[in-house]
Design an enzyme around this catalytic site. Structure first.
Site, short mmCIF file in Angstrom:
data_model
loop_
_atom_site.label_atom_id
_atom_site.label_comp_id
_atom_site.label_asym_id
_atom_site.label_seq_id
_atom_site.Cartn_x
_atom_site.Cartn_y
_atom_site.Cartn_z
N ASP A 14 -15.42 32.13 -1.27
CA ASP A 14 -15.97 30.77 -1.55
C ASP A 14 -14.76 30.23 -2.52
O ASP A 14 -13.74 30.46 -2.68
CB ASP A 14 -17.45 30.64 -2.03
CG ASP A 14 -18.05 29.40 -1.59
OD1 ASP A 14 -17.54 28.39 -1.94
OD2 ASP A 14 -19.36 29.52 -1.02
N HIS A 31 -11.79 28.89 -1.25
CA HIS A 31 -11.85 27.44 -0.95
C HIS A 31 -11.14 26.79 -2.03
O HIS A 31 -11.43 25.29 -2.15
CB HIS A 31 -13.23 27.04 -0.68
CG HIS A 31 -14.15 27.99 0.41
ND1 HIS A 31 -15.79 27.54 0.41
CD2 HIS A 31 -13.61 28.53 1.13
CE1 HIS A 31 -15.83 28.48 1.50
NE2 HIS A 31 -14.93 29.16 2.10
#
Length: 485
Positions: free
Chosen positions: A286, A309
């Protein structure tokens, strides 16, 4: 590896529009490389890994009690050292609580594993719903999403693997590994922690999982040289803290390539000030770093990001984020590069941010500054038309000396005429970017003397060009892309 001293109080001249600013956007402390304290006690490993995992026969052989006893009895300024003994190299534990002034020191060759018994992490107390940890609250969305419903959160769930609560000057250090075992089947369940997270995603259901390290009111927290693997959820979450340093942290999740590890953020500070993340390596499932609401005076210096991310702010920004310096960052195949994400259910003021000396390759969205967050990996290019009164407002953002060696999409957007995004770009180059890859609304972009090759003519973004000679040379990324360490 030799690391330079970081003196985050030293001013750096930064161009923004037509004004030269000192680097107030940073940790106000003088941060230097941490030192490992002497041990108050050495605990020898009693377990041995099998294929880098806990042997099935050892699943109930917990070290929680003896580690916690050592932490409780250690004098401030000293460390509880976990060391190998003969062929033994592993410890297995449930939740641990750190104490003021005490360091948990994991030696090279040692792995501290988290138990997969959800009952050990269960939150207890009056008014708490029992049995939630390791389960999905079917039909109950997270309390802040989707808009505008915010149901009262269920009381209960999971304690973290390591808690630093109301404890100052704590250290988590060493050249060993802390492994959360997010891949492992929860005892009594037919799914792992990560599989539970993915199973909850289609209906955006709330699920209850443990995190690796959670700190609150933890002034002076230091993480140094430690390796973090396979967290069940967020790796490091720090809140209500003045002074947090992560230096030389190596974070890799999942350790087995191709395995799905949803919601495994790297380092997430929130409601804190004076934060430095330096010389660290983050490869996860993430946001590599996600700056949550209420963070000011943070420095992100000389780091390498891989899968993940990107360098993110949000999605919660309702109490504001301000005074951030990101300097010397390499992003190698992250989904986003510089990412600011929020929406009208959770937004607020974000300002005085400086990003400089940044290299990217294989990044789908090198720049994404958006009030359109929809709980997805990347943001849409148009307003999803949510309703709410927490308005994202992005001002005084400077990006200079940024090179992406591969093409990708750029999004720079404000919410409306009253909340326009204001950003300055100087020597920002994205290789082979086309006009169709540039998106944005309600924004003003000021282009500095180093120029940019991003063509905003296909958008309604206002572009202000400064006077003076333009430079066509992109910031060099020679030697910047190196393997994960």
């Amino acid at each position: 590896m030799m690391w330079r001293q970081v003196r985050v109080r030293v001013g750096v001249a930064l161009w923004a529009g037509c004004t030269w600013l000192s680097a107030a956007s940073q940790d106000t402390r003088q941060v230097v490389e941490p030192k490992i304290p002497p041990a108050c006690v050495q605990l020898e490993a009693k377990l041995k890994t099998v294929d880098d995992k806990v042997a099935p026969a050892d699943e109930s052989n917990l070290d929680t009690e003896r580690i916690q006893k050592a932490l409780d009895g250690c004098a401030p300024g000293k460390a509880v050292e976990l060391k190998t003994a003969g062929g033994n190299n592993a410890f297995l534990t449930g939740p641990l609580e750190m104490r003021t002034g005490v360091t948990l020191l994991v030696d090279k060759g040692v792995t501290l594993f988290g138990s997969r018994d959800a009952s050990l992490y269960e939150v207890t107390g009056e008014g708490v719903t029992p049995g939630l940890c390791g389960t999905i609250a079917t039909g109950a969305p997270p309390p802040v999403f989707p808009a505008p419903q915010r149901p009262a959160p269920v009381r209960g769930g999971c304690r973290p693997l390591i808690s630093v609560i109301n404890a100052k000057d704590v250290g988590i250090m060493g050249d060993g590994v802390i492994d959360g075992r997010g891949y492992a089947k929860i005892l009594g369940k037919d799914y792992s922690w990560w599989e539970m997270a993915r199973k909850a995603e289609p209906k955006n259901e709330r699920y209850f999982t443990t995190r690796m390290i959670v700190a609150s009111h933890a002034d002076g927290l230091v993480m140094y040289r430690i390796t973090l693997h396979n967290s069940t959820n967020f790796h490091v979450s720090v809140n209500q803290t003045n002074g947090f340093t992560a230096w030389g942290v190596h974070l890799l999740t999942p350790t087995t390539r191709g395995v799905d590890a949803r919601n495994t953020d790297g380092i997430d500070p929130g409601s804190s000030t004076n934060v430095t993340v330096a010389h660290s390596w983050i490869d996860n499932g993430d946001d590599n770093i996600a700056i949550k609401t209420g963070v000011s005076h943070m420095s992100v210096l000389d780091n390498h990001f891989f899968s993940g991310h990107g360098m993110s702010i949000g999605s919660e920004t309702f109490t504001g984020q301000s005074f951030l310096l990101v300097d010397g960052l390499t992003l190698d195949h992250t989904t986003s590069g510089i990412r600011i994400k929020s929406n009208v259910t959770r937004g607020g003021s974000v300002h005085d941010l400086v990003y400089q000396n940044i290299c990217m390759r294989g990044v789908k969205n090198p720049i994404a500054i958006s009030p359109y967050y929809t709980n997805q990996t990347t943001e849409p290019y148009e307003d999803p038309k949510y309703t709410g009164d927490r308005i994202p407002d992005y001002k005084a953002i400077t990006i200079r000396n940024l090179t992406s060696t591969t093409p990708g999409d750029v999004l720079i957007a404000g919410l409306n005429d009253e909340h326009q995004t204001e950003i300055a770009l100087d020597n920002v180059h994205i290789a082979d970017i086309t006009k169709a890859q540039v998106h944005g609304h309600f924004a003003t972009v000021t282009v500095g003397p180093g120029a940019t090759n991003i063509d905003f003519s296909g958008t309604d973004i206002k572009v202000v060009a400064t006077k003076g000679e333009k430079s066509g040379a992109a910031y060099s990324c020679d030697g910047r892309f190196v393997p994960m360490q």
